[in-house]
Scaffold this active site. Structure first.
Site, PDB file in Angstrom:
ATOM      1  N   GLU A  32       0.595  -0.530   0.090  1.00 24.12           N
ATOM      2  CA  GLU A  32      -0.470  -0.394  -0.389  1.00 24.12           C
ATOM      3  C   GLU A  32       0.579   1.276   0.198  1.00 24.12           C
ATOM      4  O   GLU A  32       1.424   1.350   1.143  1.00 24.12           O
ATOM      5  CB  GLU A  32      -0.952  -0.044   1.276  1.00 24.12           C
ATOM      6  CG  GLU A  32      -1.580   1.216   1.474  1.00 24.12           C
ATOM      7  CD  GLU A  32      -2.077   1.627  -0.177  1.00 24.12           C
ATOM      8  OE1 GLU A  32      -2.414   3.069  -0.628  1.00 24.12           O
ATOM      9  OE2 GLU A  32      -3.346   0.494   0.235  1.00 24.12           O
ATOM     10  N   LEU A  36      -3.609   1.837   4.163  1.00 27.24           N
ATOM     11  CA  LEU A  36      -4.484   0.798   4.253  1.00 27.24           C
ATOM     12  C   LEU A  36      -6.407   1.503   4.520  1.00 27.24           C
ATOM     13  O   LEU A  36      -6.700   2.129   5.251  1.00 27.24           O
ATOM     14  CB  LEU A  36      -4.675  -0.315   5.513  1.00 27.24           C
ATOM     15  CG  LEU A  36      -3.125  -0.905   5.396  1.00 27.24           C
ATOM     16  CD1 LEU A  36      -3.183  -1.618   6.837  1.00 27.24           C
ATOM     17  CD2 LEU A  36      -3.598  -1.431   3.753  1.00 27.24           C
ATOM     18  N   LYS A  49     -20.717   7.975   5.360  1.00 20.99           N
ATOM     19  CA  LYS A  49     -22.112   6.975   6.067  1.00 20.99           C
ATOM     20  C   LYS A  49     -21.836   6.629   7.332  1.00 20.99           C
ATOM     21  O   LYS A  49     -22.855   6.666   8.062  1.00 20.99           O
ATOM     22  CB  LYS A  49     -21.943   5.735   5.698  1.00 20.99           C
ATOM     23  CG  LYS A  49     -22.312   5.888   4.016  1.00 20.99           C
ATOM     24  CD  LYS A  49     -21.795   4.846   3.022  1.00 20.99           C
ATOM     25  CE  LYS A  49     -22.133   4.217   1.338  1.00 20.99           C
ATOM     26  NZ  LYS A  49     -21.216   5.525   0.730  1.00 20.99           N
ATOM     27  N   VAL A 171     -24.028  10.671  -7.175  1.00 23.45           N
ATOM     28  CA  VAL A 171     -23.783  10.534  -6.179  1.00 23.45           C
ATOM     29  C   VAL A 171     -22.712  10.586  -4.753  1.00 23.45           C
ATOM     30  O   VAL A 171     -23.705  10.439  -3.771  1.00 23.45           O
ATOM     31  CB  VAL A 171     -23.424   8.456  -5.924  1.00 23.45           C
ATOM     32  CG1 VAL A 171     -23.490   7.670  -4.820  1.00 23.45           C
ATOM     33  CG2 VAL A 171     -24.994   8.338  -7.086  1.00 23.45           C
ATOM     34  N   GLU A 172     -21.577  11.039  -5.566  1.00 17.94           N
ATOM     35  CA  GLU A 172     -20.498  11.657  -4.317  1.00 17.94           C
ATOM     36  C   GLU A 172     -20.839  13.090  -3.551  1.00 17.94           C
ATOM     37  O   GLU A 172     -20.800  13.194  -2.872  1.00 17.94           O
ATOM     38  CB  GLU A 172     -19.201  11.519  -4.575  1.00 17.94           C
ATOM     39  CG  GLU A 172     -18.131  11.869  -4.534  1.00 17.94           C
ATOM     40  CD  GLU A 172     -16.443  12.111  -5.144  1.00 17.94           C
ATOM     41  OE1 GLU A 172     -15.722  12.766  -4.005  1.00 17.94           O
ATOM     42  OE2 GLU A 172     -16.606  11.147  -5.324  1.00 17.94           O
ATOM     43  N   GLY A 173     -21.743  13.850  -4.963  1.00 22.40           N
ATOM     44  CA  GLY A 173     -21.913  14.974  -4.464  1.00 22.40           C
ATOM     45  C   GLY A 173     -23.225  15.383  -3.408  1.00 22.40           C
ATOM     46  O   GLY A 173     -22.651  16.441  -3.065  1.00 22.40           O
ATOM     47  N   GLU A 191     -24.838  21.642 -11.050  1.00 20.35           N
ATOM     48  CA  GLU A 191     -25.119  20.086 -11.818  1.00 20.35           C
ATOM     49  C   GLU A 191     -25.050  20.461 -13.338  1.00 20.35           C
ATOM     50  O   GLU A 191     -25.451  21.471 -13.160  1.00 20.35           O
ATOM     51  CB  GLU A 191     -26.344  19.429 -11.159  1.00 20.35           C
ATOM     52  CG  GLU A 191     -26.093  18.168 -12.327  1.00 20.35           C
ATOM     53  CD  GLU A 191     -25.306  17.433 -12.830  1.00 20.35           C
ATOM     54  OE1 GLU A 191     -25.138  17.173 -13.673  1.00 20.35           O
ATOM     55  OE2 GLU A 191     -24.309  16.528 -11.692  1.00 20.35           O
ATOM     56  N   ASP A 294     -11.733  -0.744  -9.225  1.00 19.56           N
ATOM     57  CA  ASP A 294     -12.286   0.407  -9.498  1.00 19.56           C
ATOM     58  C   ASP A 294     -11.087  -0.182 -10.918  1.00 19.56           C
ATOM     59  O   ASP A 294     -11.952   0.284 -11.918  1.00 19.56           O
ATOM     60  CB  ASP A 294     -12.283   1.144  -9.277  1.00 19.56           C
ATOM     61  CG  ASP A 294     -13.246   1.909  -7.949  1.00 19.56           C
ATOM     62  OD1 ASP A 294     -14.172   0.658  -8.219  1.00 19.56           O
ATOM     63  OD2 ASP A 294     -13.311   2.852  -6.954  1.00 19.56           O
ATOM     64  N   HIS A 426     -44.484  -9.981  10.223  1.00 19.42           N
ATOM     65  CA  HIS A 426     -45.298  -9.126  10.995  1.00 19.42           C
ATOM     66  C   HIS A 426     -45.500  -8.566  12.239  1.00 19.42           C
ATOM     67  O   HIS A 426     -45.097  -9.400  13.221  1.00 19.42           O
ATOM     68  CB  HIS A 426     -46.787  -9.626  10.745  1.00 19.42           C
ATOM     69  CG  HIS A 426     -47.915  -8.154  11.332  1.00 19.42           C
ATOM     70  ND1 HIS A 426     -48.205  -7.431   9.887  1.00 19.42           N
ATOM     71  CD2 HIS A 426     -48.827  -8.327  12.643  1.00 19.42           C
ATOM     72  CE1 HIS A 426     -49.052  -6.571  11.070  1.00 19.42           C
ATOM     73  NE2 HIS A 426     -49.159  -7.383  12.056  1.00 19.42           N
TER      74      HIS A 426
END
Length: 456
Positions: A32, A36, A49, A171-173, A191, A294, A426
Protein backbone atom coordinates in the site's frame (compact mmCIF):
# COMPACT_ATOMS: atom_id res chain seq x y z
CA UNK A 1 9.32 -17.16 -5.07
CA UNK A 2 9.11 -14.97 -1.95
CA UNK A 3 5.30 -15.18 -1.85
CA UNK A 4 2.47 -17.14 -3.38
CA UNK A 5 0.47 -13.94 -3.84
CA UNK A 6 1.35 -10.25 -3.90
CA UNK A 7 -1.54 -7.77 -3.74
CA UNK A 8 -1.11 -4.17 -4.82
CA UNK A 9 -3.51 -1.88 -2.97
CA UNK A 10 -5.08 -1.96 0.48
CA UNK A 11 -8.61 -0.81 -0.35
CA UNK A 12 -11.69 -3.04 -0.05
CA UNK A 13 -10.77 -5.24 -3.06
CA UNK A 14 -7.16 -5.78 -1.99
CA UNK A 15 -7.99 -6.18 1.69
CA UNK A 16 -10.55 -8.94 1.19
CA UNK A 17 -8.43 -10.63 -1.46
CA UNK A 18 -5.48 -10.75 0.98
CA UNK A 19 -7.62 -12.18 3.78
CA UNK A 20 -9.06 -14.87 1.49
CA UNK A 21 -5.65 -15.85 0.09
CA UNK A 22 -4.14 -16.10 3.57
CA UNK A 23 -7.16 -18.03 4.82
CA UNK A 24 -6.53 -20.53 2.00
CA UNK A 25 -2.97 -21.13 3.21
CA UNK A 26 -1.14 -18.97 0.68
CA UNK A 27 1.89 -16.93 1.71
CA UNK A 28 0.55 -13.46 1.09
CA UNK A 29 1.98 -9.94 0.92
CA UNK A 30 0.21 -6.64 0.42
CA UNK A 31 1.68 -3.33 -0.77
CA UNK A 32 0.00 0.00 0.00
CA UNK A 33 1.54 3.31 -1.06
CA UNK A 34 -0.50 5.49 1.32
CA UNK A 35 -3.02 4.36 3.96
CA UNK A 36 -4.83 1.04 4.29
CA UNK A 37 -8.52 1.25 3.50
CA UNK A 38 -8.41 3.19 0.27
CA UNK A 39 -11.32 5.27 -0.94
CA UNK A 40 -13.95 2.81 0.24
CA UNK A 41 -12.92 2.29 3.86
CA UNK A 42 -10.75 5.27 4.72
CA UNK A 43 -11.46 8.29 2.56
CA UNK A 44 -14.84 7.86 0.91
CA UNK A 45 -18.00 5.89 1.44
CA UNK A 46 -17.37 4.54 4.97
CA UNK A 47 -16.42 7.84 6.68
CA UNK A 48 -19.27 9.72 5.01
CA UNK A 49 -21.80 7.09 6.01
CA UNK A 50 -20.44 6.83 9.55
CA UNK A 51 -20.78 10.57 10.05
CA UNK A 52 -24.25 10.72 8.52
CA UNK A 53 -25.39 7.91 10.81
CA UNK A 54 -24.11 9.76 13.86
CA UNK A 55 -25.70 13.04 12.81
CA UNK A 56 -29.02 11.40 12.01
CA UNK A 57 -29.20 9.71 15.39
CA UNK A 58 -28.29 12.95 17.12
CA UNK A 59 -30.91 14.88 15.20
CA UNK A 60 -33.57 12.29 16.01
CA UNK A 61 -32.73 12.50 19.68
CA UNK A 62 -32.70 16.28 19.81
CA UNK A 63 -35.37 16.81 17.12
CA UNK A 64 -33.33 19.64 15.59
CA UNK A 65 -31.19 20.35 12.57
CA UNK A 66 -27.60 21.28 13.35
CA UNK A 67 -26.46 24.79 12.60
CA UNK A 68 -23.10 26.47 12.87
CA UNK A 69 -24.27 27.93 16.16
CA UNK A 70 -24.49 24.46 17.69
CA UNK A 71 -22.01 24.57 20.52
CA UNK A 72 -20.50 21.17 19.92
CA UNK A 73 -20.79 20.71 16.14
CA UNK A 74 -17.06 21.26 15.61
CA UNK A 75 -16.23 18.79 18.38
CA UNK A 76 -18.56 16.22 16.82
CA UNK A 77 -16.73 16.57 13.52
CA UNK A 78 -13.28 16.33 15.12
CA UNK A 79 -14.34 13.28 17.10
CA UNK A 80 -15.45 11.65 13.87
CA UNK A 81 -12.05 12.34 12.26
CA UNK A 82 -10.21 10.78 15.20
CA UNK A 83 -12.48 7.74 15.10
CA UNK A 84 -11.89 7.17 11.38
CA UNK A 85 -8.13 7.27 11.88
CA UNK A 86 -8.53 4.01 13.79
CA UNK A 87 -9.70 2.24 10.61
CA UNK A 88 -6.15 1.74 9.36
CA UNK A 89 -5.08 0.22 12.68
CA UNK A 90 -7.98 -2.25 12.59
CA UNK A 91 -7.22 -3.26 9.01
CA UNK A 92 -3.52 -3.80 9.75
CA UNK A 93 -4.31 -5.89 12.82
CA UNK A 94 -6.74 -8.11 10.93
CA UNK A 95 -4.31 -8.64 8.05
CA UNK A 96 -1.42 -9.38 10.39
CA UNK A 97 -3.54 -11.83 12.37
CA UNK A 98 -4.02 -13.80 9.14
CA UNK A 99 -0.29 -13.74 8.47
CA UNK A 100 -0.37 -11.18 5.67
CA UNK A 101 2.88 -9.19 5.44
CA UNK A 102 2.33 -5.49 4.71
CA UNK A 103 4.71 -3.18 2.84
CA UNK A 104 4.20 0.58 2.55
CA UNK A 105 5.59 2.71 -0.26
CA UNK A 106 5.48 3.52 -3.95
CA UNK A 107 6.40 0.56 -6.14
CA UNK A 108 6.94 -0.59 -9.70
CA UNK A 109 6.94 -3.82 -11.69
CA UNK A 110 10.40 -4.98 -12.75
CA UNK A 111 9.24 -8.19 -14.43
CA UNK A 112 5.91 -10.09 -14.62
CA UNK A 113 6.76 -11.74 -11.28
CA UNK A 114 8.76 -9.07 -9.42
CA UNK A 115 7.73 -5.77 -7.87
CA UNK A 116 10.08 -3.23 -6.30
CA UNK A 117 8.95 -1.31 -3.20
CA UNK A 118 11.60 1.08 -1.93
CA UNK A 119 14.69 -1.11 -1.83
CA UNK A 120 12.74 -4.34 -1.39
CA UNK A 121 12.32 -6.52 -4.47
CA UNK A 122 9.32 -8.84 -4.00
CA UNK A 123 8.86 -11.94 -6.13
CA UNK A 124 5.45 -13.64 -6.27
CA UNK A 125 3.84 -16.47 -8.22
CA UNK A 126 0.59 -14.51 -8.55
CA UNK A 127 -0.01 -10.77 -8.42
CA UNK A 128 -3.33 -8.99 -7.87
CA UNK A 129 -3.65 -5.35 -8.93
CA UNK A 130 -6.18 -3.57 -6.70
CA UNK A 131 -4.91 -0.01 -6.94
CA UNK A 132 -8.31 1.62 -7.51
CA UNK A 133 -8.96 5.12 -8.81
CA UNK A 134 -8.53 8.71 -7.68
CA UNK A 135 -10.40 11.97 -8.35
CA UNK A 136 -9.64 13.46 -11.75
CA UNK A 137 -11.63 16.68 -11.65
CA UNK A 138 -11.80 18.42 -15.01
CA UNK A 139 -9.76 20.80 -17.07
CA UNK A 140 -11.36 24.03 -15.88
CA UNK A 141 -10.83 23.29 -12.19
CA UNK A 142 -7.46 22.41 -10.66
CA UNK A 143 -7.56 20.83 -7.22
CA UNK A 144 -5.12 22.38 -4.75
CA UNK A 145 -6.12 20.78 -1.44
CA UNK A 146 -6.83 24.15 0.18
CA UNK A 147 -9.52 26.02 -1.74
CA UNK A 148 -10.48 23.41 -4.34
CA UNK A 149 -10.67 20.01 -2.66
CA UNK A 150 -11.51 16.35 -3.31
CA UNK A 151 -13.33 13.79 -1.17
CA UNK A 152 -10.12 12.92 0.67
CA UNK A 153 -9.65 16.53 1.75
CA UNK A 154 -13.35 16.84 2.60
CA UNK A 155 -13.23 14.11 5.25
CA UNK A 156 -10.08 15.49 6.88
CA UNK A 157 -10.70 19.23 7.20
CA UNK A 158 -9.15 20.77 10.29
CA UNK A 159 -11.92 23.36 10.45
CA UNK A 160 -15.45 23.18 9.10
CA UNK A 161 -16.11 25.90 6.53
CA UNK A 162 -19.14 28.16 6.76
CA UNK A 163 -19.83 27.84 3.03
CA UNK A 164 -19.10 25.18 0.42
CA UNK A 165 -19.77 24.82 -3.31
CA UNK A 166 -20.00 21.22 -4.55
CA UNK A 167 -19.42 20.66 -8.25
CA UNK A 168 -21.31 17.61 -9.42
CA UNK A 169 -24.71 16.43 -8.13
CA UNK A 170 -23.82 12.77 -8.68
CA UNK A 171 -23.91 10.18 -5.89
CA UNK A 172 -20.70 11.46 -4.30
CA UNK A 173 -21.76 15.08 -4.59
CA UNK A 174 -25.19 14.48 -3.06
CA UNK A 175 -23.77 12.42 -0.19
CA UNK A 176 -21.31 15.18 0.69
CA UNK A 177 -24.05 17.79 0.34
CA UNK A 178 -26.14 15.81 2.82
CA UNK A 179 -23.18 15.50 5.21
CA UNK A 180 -22.08 19.13 5.24
CA UNK A 181 -25.63 20.48 5.25
CA UNK A 182 -26.30 18.35 8.33
CA UNK A 183 -23.18 19.86 9.90
CA UNK A 184 -24.59 23.36 9.37
CA UNK A 185 -22.49 24.34 6.35
CA UNK A 186 -24.21 26.51 3.72
CA UNK A 187 -24.03 24.26 0.65
CA UNK A 188 -24.44 25.20 -3.02
CA UNK A 189 -24.79 22.13 -5.26
CA UNK A 190 -23.99 22.51 -8.97
CA UNK A 191 -24.85 20.13 -11.81
CA UNK A 192 -24.29 20.54 -15.56
CA UNK A 193 -27.11 18.09 -16.37
CA UNK A 194 -30.77 19.09 -16.03
CA UNK A 195 -31.29 17.14 -12.82
CA UNK A 196 -29.46 15.89 -9.78
CA UNK A 197 -28.74 12.14 -9.58
CA UNK A 198 -29.30 11.77 -13.31
CA UNK A 199 -30.77 8.38 -14.18
CA UNK A 200 -32.72 8.11 -10.93
CA UNK A 201 -36.54 8.29 -10.97
CA UNK A 202 -37.98 11.60 -9.81
CA UNK A 203 -40.14 10.08 -7.07
CA UNK A 204 -37.06 8.43 -5.50
CA UNK A 205 -35.11 11.70 -5.56
CA UNK A 206 -37.95 13.91 -4.31
CA UNK A 207 -37.56 13.05 -0.57
CA UNK A 208 -33.90 14.07 -0.82
CA UNK A 209 -34.84 17.30 -2.58
CA UNK A 210 -37.33 18.02 0.20
CA UNK A 211 -34.63 17.47 2.80
CA UNK A 212 -32.17 19.69 0.94
CA UNK A 213 -34.79 22.43 0.75
CA UNK A 214 -35.44 22.19 4.49
CA UNK A 215 -31.69 22.44 5.17
CA UNK A 216 -31.27 25.43 2.87
CA UNK A 217 -29.12 23.64 0.28
CA UNK A 218 -29.11 25.71 -2.92
CA UNK A 219 -29.18 23.72 -6.15
CA UNK A 220 -28.40 24.91 -9.67
CA UNK A 221 -28.71 22.49 -12.61
CA UNK A 222 -28.25 22.69 -16.36
CA UNK A 223 -25.26 24.95 -15.76
CA UNK A 224 -21.60 24.19 -16.49
CA UNK A 225 -18.58 25.41 -14.56
CA UNK A 226 -16.30 27.58 -16.68
CA UNK A 227 -13.50 28.19 -14.17
CA UNK A 228 -12.62 28.80 -10.53
CA UNK A 229 -11.04 32.14 -9.68
CA UNK A 230 -8.64 31.77 -6.73
CA UNK A 231 -7.05 35.22 -6.84
CA UNK A 232 -9.04 36.54 -3.87
CA UNK A 233 -9.42 35.38 -0.29
CA UNK A 234 -12.13 32.92 -1.31
CA UNK A 235 -12.54 30.85 -4.47
CA UNK A 236 -15.22 32.04 -6.90
CA UNK A 237 -16.87 29.54 -9.25
CA UNK A 238 -17.63 31.09 -12.65
CA UNK A 239 -20.65 29.53 -14.39
CA UNK A 240 -21.73 29.20 -18.01
CA UNK A 241 -24.76 31.44 -17.48
CA UNK A 242 -22.52 34.31 -16.39
CA UNK A 243 -23.25 34.00 -12.66
CA UNK A 244 -20.68 33.49 -9.90
CA UNK A 245 -20.70 31.62 -6.58
CA UNK A 246 -18.29 32.45 -3.77
CA UNK A 247 -17.55 29.99 -0.95
CA UNK A 248 -14.77 29.05 1.47
CA UNK A 249 -14.31 25.62 -0.12
CA UNK A 250 -15.05 24.14 -3.55
CA UNK A 251 -15.49 20.34 -3.54
CA UNK A 252 -15.06 18.65 -6.93
CA UNK A 253 -16.82 15.32 -7.48
CA UNK A 254 -16.43 15.05 -11.25
CA UNK A 255 -15.27 11.55 -12.15
CA UNK A 256 -12.23 9.43 -11.39
CA UNK A 257 -9.04 8.25 -13.06
CA UNK A 258 -7.29 4.85 -12.77
CA UNK A 259 -4.28 4.43 -10.48
CA UNK A 260 -2.14 2.36 -12.82
CA UNK A 261 0.84 0.80 -11.04
CA UNK A 262 4.19 1.73 -12.53
CA UNK A 263 5.83 -0.76 -14.86
CA UNK A 264 2.75 -2.35 -16.41
CA UNK A 265 4.63 -2.80 -19.67
CA UNK A 266 7.40 -4.68 -17.85
CA UNK A 267 4.69 -6.86 -16.34
CA UNK A 268 3.24 -7.63 -19.75
CA UNK A 269 -0.18 -6.30 -18.74
CA UNK A 270 -2.28 -4.71 -21.47
CA UNK A 271 -4.22 -1.64 -20.36
CA UNK A 272 -6.49 0.94 -21.92
CA UNK A 273 -6.61 4.63 -21.07
CA UNK A 274 -9.17 4.21 -18.29
CA UNK A 275 -8.89 0.60 -17.12
CA UNK A 276 -7.11 -2.75 -17.16
CA UNK A 277 -9.34 -5.18 -19.08
CA UNK A 278 -9.90 -8.57 -17.45
CA UNK A 279 -11.60 -11.85 -18.33
CA UNK A 280 -14.47 -13.46 -16.43
CA UNK A 281 -12.02 -14.66 -13.75
CA UNK A 282 -10.51 -11.16 -13.31
CA UNK A 283 -7.28 -12.21 -15.06
CA UNK A 284 -5.40 -9.62 -17.11
CA UNK A 285 -3.62 -10.28 -20.42
CA UNK A 286 -0.94 -11.96 -18.31
CA UNK A 287 -2.69 -15.00 -16.83
CA UNK A 288 -0.95 -14.97 -13.43
CA UNK A 289 -1.77 -11.28 -12.85
CA UNK A 290 -5.29 -10.26 -11.81
CA UNK A 291 -6.96 -6.84 -11.65
CA UNK A 292 -9.87 -6.31 -9.25
CA UNK A 293 -12.03 -3.40 -8.14
CA UNK A 294 -12.27 0.00 -9.77
CA UNK A 295 -9.03 -0.44 -11.74
CA UNK A 296 -10.74 -2.90 -14.12
CA UNK A 297 -13.66 -0.57 -14.81
CA UNK A 298 -16.35 -3.09 -13.85
CA UNK A 299 -19.03 -1.67 -11.57
CA UNK A 300 -17.24 1.06 -9.67
CA UNK A 301 -18.87 0.12 -6.34
CA UNK A 302 -17.14 -1.12 -3.19
CA UNK A 303 -19.34 -4.20 -2.77
CA UNK A 304 -18.49 -5.29 -6.31
CA UNK A 305 -14.80 -4.68 -5.64
CA UNK A 306 -14.94 -6.88 -2.54
CA UNK A 307 -16.57 -9.72 -4.46
CA UNK A 308 -13.99 -9.44 -7.23
CA UNK A 309 -11.16 -9.58 -4.69
CA UNK A 310 -12.56 -12.78 -3.21
CA UNK A 311 -13.20 -14.20 -6.69
CA UNK A 312 -9.57 -13.61 -7.69
CA UNK A 313 -8.38 -15.29 -4.50
CA UNK A 314 -10.60 -18.30 -5.16
CA UNK A 315 -9.21 -18.66 -8.67
CA UNK A 316 -5.64 -18.45 -7.40
CA UNK A 317 -6.56 -21.18 -4.91
CA UNK A 318 -7.82 -23.34 -7.76
CA UNK A 319 -11.54 -22.85 -7.17
CA UNK A 320 -12.56 -21.63 -10.61
CA UNK A 321 -15.15 -18.89 -10.36
CA UNK A 322 -16.40 -16.35 -12.85
CA UNK A 323 -17.95 -12.92 -12.60
CA UNK A 324 -21.71 -12.98 -12.59
CA UNK A 325 -23.53 -10.91 -15.15
CA UNK A 326 -24.05 -7.27 -14.23
CA UNK A 327 -27.83 -7.68 -14.11
CA UNK A 328 -29.57 -6.10 -11.13
CA UNK A 329 -26.49 -4.92 -9.25
CA UNK A 330 -27.71 -3.45 -5.95
CA UNK A 331 -26.86 0.19 -5.32
CA UNK A 332 -27.41 2.71 -2.57
CA UNK A 333 -27.07 6.44 -2.09
CA UNK A 334 -26.22 7.29 1.52
CA UNK A 335 -27.92 10.63 1.86
CA UNK A 336 -30.61 11.62 4.35
CA UNK A 337 -32.94 9.98 3.44
CA UNK A 338 -31.23 7.09 1.66
CA UNK A 339 -32.09 5.74 -1.78
CA UNK A 340 -31.41 2.10 -2.63
CA UNK A 341 -32.52 -0.57 -5.03
CA UNK A 342 -31.73 -2.86 -7.92
CA UNK A 343 -33.02 -3.61 -11.40
CA UNK A 344 -34.78 -1.26 -13.80
CA UNK A 345 -35.80 2.28 -13.07
CA UNK A 346 -39.27 3.37 -14.16
CA UNK A 347 -37.87 5.95 -16.56
CA UNK A 348 -35.99 3.18 -18.40
CA UNK A 349 -39.22 1.27 -18.94
CA UNK A 350 -41.02 4.38 -20.11
CA UNK A 351 -38.23 5.26 -22.51
CA UNK A 352 -38.25 1.74 -23.99
CA UNK A 353 -42.01 2.06 -24.51
CA UNK A 354 -42.86 -1.27 -22.94
CA UNK A 355 -45.90 -1.97 -20.83
CA UNK A 356 -45.25 -2.64 -17.17
CA UNK A 357 -46.84 -2.61 -13.73
CA UNK A 358 -45.80 -0.45 -10.81
CA UNK A 359 -46.70 -0.68 -7.13
CA UNK A 360 -45.79 1.75 -4.35
CA UNK A 361 -46.33 1.62 -0.63
CA UNK A 362 -45.21 4.07 2.10
CA UNK A 363 -43.36 2.80 5.17
CA UNK A 364 -45.67 4.97 7.30
CA UNK A 365 -48.62 2.77 6.31
CA UNK A 366 -47.01 -0.41 7.64
CA UNK A 367 -47.82 -1.33 11.23
CA UNK A 368 -44.13 -1.32 12.11
CA UNK A 369 -43.88 2.15 10.60
CA UNK A 370 -46.76 3.18 12.83
CA UNK A 371 -45.05 1.88 15.99
CA UNK A 372 -41.75 3.56 15.05
CA UNK A 373 -43.39 6.86 14.19
CA UNK A 374 -42.03 6.80 10.63
CA UNK A 375 -43.52 9.58 8.50
CA UNK A 376 -41.66 9.28 5.21
CA UNK A 377 -40.13 6.82 2.76
CA UNK A 378 -41.64 4.22 0.46
CA UNK A 379 -41.06 1.08 -1.61
CA UNK A 380 -41.57 0.83 -5.36
CA UNK A 381 -41.76 -2.45 -7.30
CA UNK A 382 -41.82 -2.85 -11.08
CA UNK A 383 -43.11 -5.92 -12.94
CA UNK A 384 -43.42 -6.80 -16.62
CA UNK A 385 -46.62 -8.00 -18.27
CA UNK A 386 -45.78 -11.60 -17.35
CA UNK A 387 -45.45 -10.60 -13.68
CA UNK A 388 -41.66 -10.98 -13.52
CA UNK A 389 -39.97 -8.54 -11.15
CA UNK A 390 -38.00 -5.91 -13.07
CA UNK A 391 -37.00 -3.48 -10.35
CA UNK A 392 -37.24 -2.89 -6.61
CA UNK A 393 -36.43 0.55 -5.19
CA UNK A 394 -36.76 2.29 -1.84
CA UNK A 395 -36.35 5.76 -0.38
CA UNK A 396 -36.16 6.34 3.36
CA UNK A 397 -34.03 5.88 6.47
CA UNK A 398 -31.64 2.90 6.39
CA UNK A 399 -33.10 1.40 3.20
CA UNK A 400 -29.58 0.39 2.14
CA UNK A 401 -29.78 -2.31 4.83
CA UNK A 402 -32.59 -4.12 3.02
CA UNK A 403 -31.32 -4.30 -0.55
CA UNK A 404 -28.22 -6.51 -0.42
CA UNK A 405 -29.86 -9.80 0.51
CA UNK A 406 -32.66 -9.18 -1.98
CA UNK A 407 -30.06 -9.39 -4.76
CA UNK A 408 -29.84 -13.20 -4.73
CA UNK A 409 -33.64 -13.44 -4.67
CA UNK A 410 -33.93 -11.01 -7.58
CA UNK A 411 -31.42 -12.93 -9.70
CA UNK A 412 -33.54 -16.06 -9.47
CA UNK A 413 -36.26 -14.32 -11.45
CA UNK A 414 -38.80 -13.77 -8.69
CA UNK A 415 -42.40 -13.49 -9.85
CA UNK A 416 -45.34 -11.53 -8.50
CA UNK A 417 -46.81 -14.71 -7.01
CA UNK A 418 -43.48 -15.46 -5.27
CA UNK A 419 -43.56 -12.03 -3.70
CA UNK A 420 -47.21 -12.27 -2.72
CA UNK A 421 -46.57 -15.67 -1.11
CA UNK A 422 -43.51 -14.48 0.81
CA UNK A 423 -43.70 -14.32 4.58
CA UNK A 424 -42.43 -10.96 5.75
CA UNK A 425 -42.27 -10.74 9.53
CA UNK A 426 -45.28 -8.92 10.97
CA UNK A 427 -44.93 -6.21 11.99
CA UNK A 428 -41.84 -5.17 9.98
CA UNK A 429 -40.94 -2.44 7.54
CA UNK A 430 -40.23 -5.01 4.82
CA UNK A 431 -43.95 -5.67 4.69
CA UNK A 432 -43.99 -2.55 2.52
CA UNK A 433 -42.46 -4.64 -0.30
CA UNK A 434 -45.28 -7.16 -0.01
CA UNK A 435 -47.88 -4.41 0.17
CA UNK A 436 -46.42 -2.64 -2.87
CA UNK A 437 -46.75 -5.86 -4.87
CA UNK A 438 -50.40 -6.04 -3.88
CA UNK A 439 -51.07 -2.53 -5.19
CA UNK A 440 -49.95 -2.73 -8.81
CA UNK A 441 -51.12 -0.35 -11.51
CA UNK A 442 -50.75 -0.78 -15.27
CA UNK A 443 -48.54 1.76 -17.02
CA UNK A 444 -48.29 2.45 -20.72
CA UNK A 445 -44.78 2.47 -22.15
CA UNK A 446 -44.97 6.11 -23.19
CA UNK A 447 -42.50 8.60 -21.79
CA UNK A 448 -44.13 11.34 -19.74
CA UNK A 449 -43.25 13.97 -17.18
CA UNK A 450 -42.28 11.39 -14.52
CA UNK A 451 -39.23 10.29 -16.47
CA UNK A 452 -37.19 13.42 -16.06
CA UNK A 453 -37.35 16.83 -14.47
CA UNK A 454 -35.65 20.16 -14.39
CA UNK A 455 -35.07 22.06 -11.18
CA UNK A 456 -34.74 25.78 -11.85
Amino acid sequence: MDYDVLILGGGPAGYYCALECAKGGLKTALVEKQELGGTGLRWGCLPVKRMLDALRERQKAEKILFSRSSADVQEIYKGFLEEMQGIEIQLAERLSARGVEIFFGEGSFLTPHTYLVGERCIEAAHIVIATGTSPKGFQQVEEDGEYVITHKDAVSLEQLPKTMTIIGANVEGCEFAALFAALGVDVFLLEKENQILKGMDRDLVQPLLDQFEMQGVKIKVDTAVEAVDKTGSRPIVLLSDGSMIEAEKVLVTMGRKPNFPLGLDQAGVFHESQRIPVDSCCRTSNSHIYAVGDINGIGGMAHMAIQQGILAADNILGKRRELSSGIAVPSAIFTIPEIAGLGCQEQELLASRQRYKVGKYPFSHTWRGFTKGIQSGFVKVLFDQKNKLLGLWMAGDDVSEYIGLLHSVFRKGISLKDLEDSLAIHPSLLEAVWEAARNLEEREGVQDETTSYIML
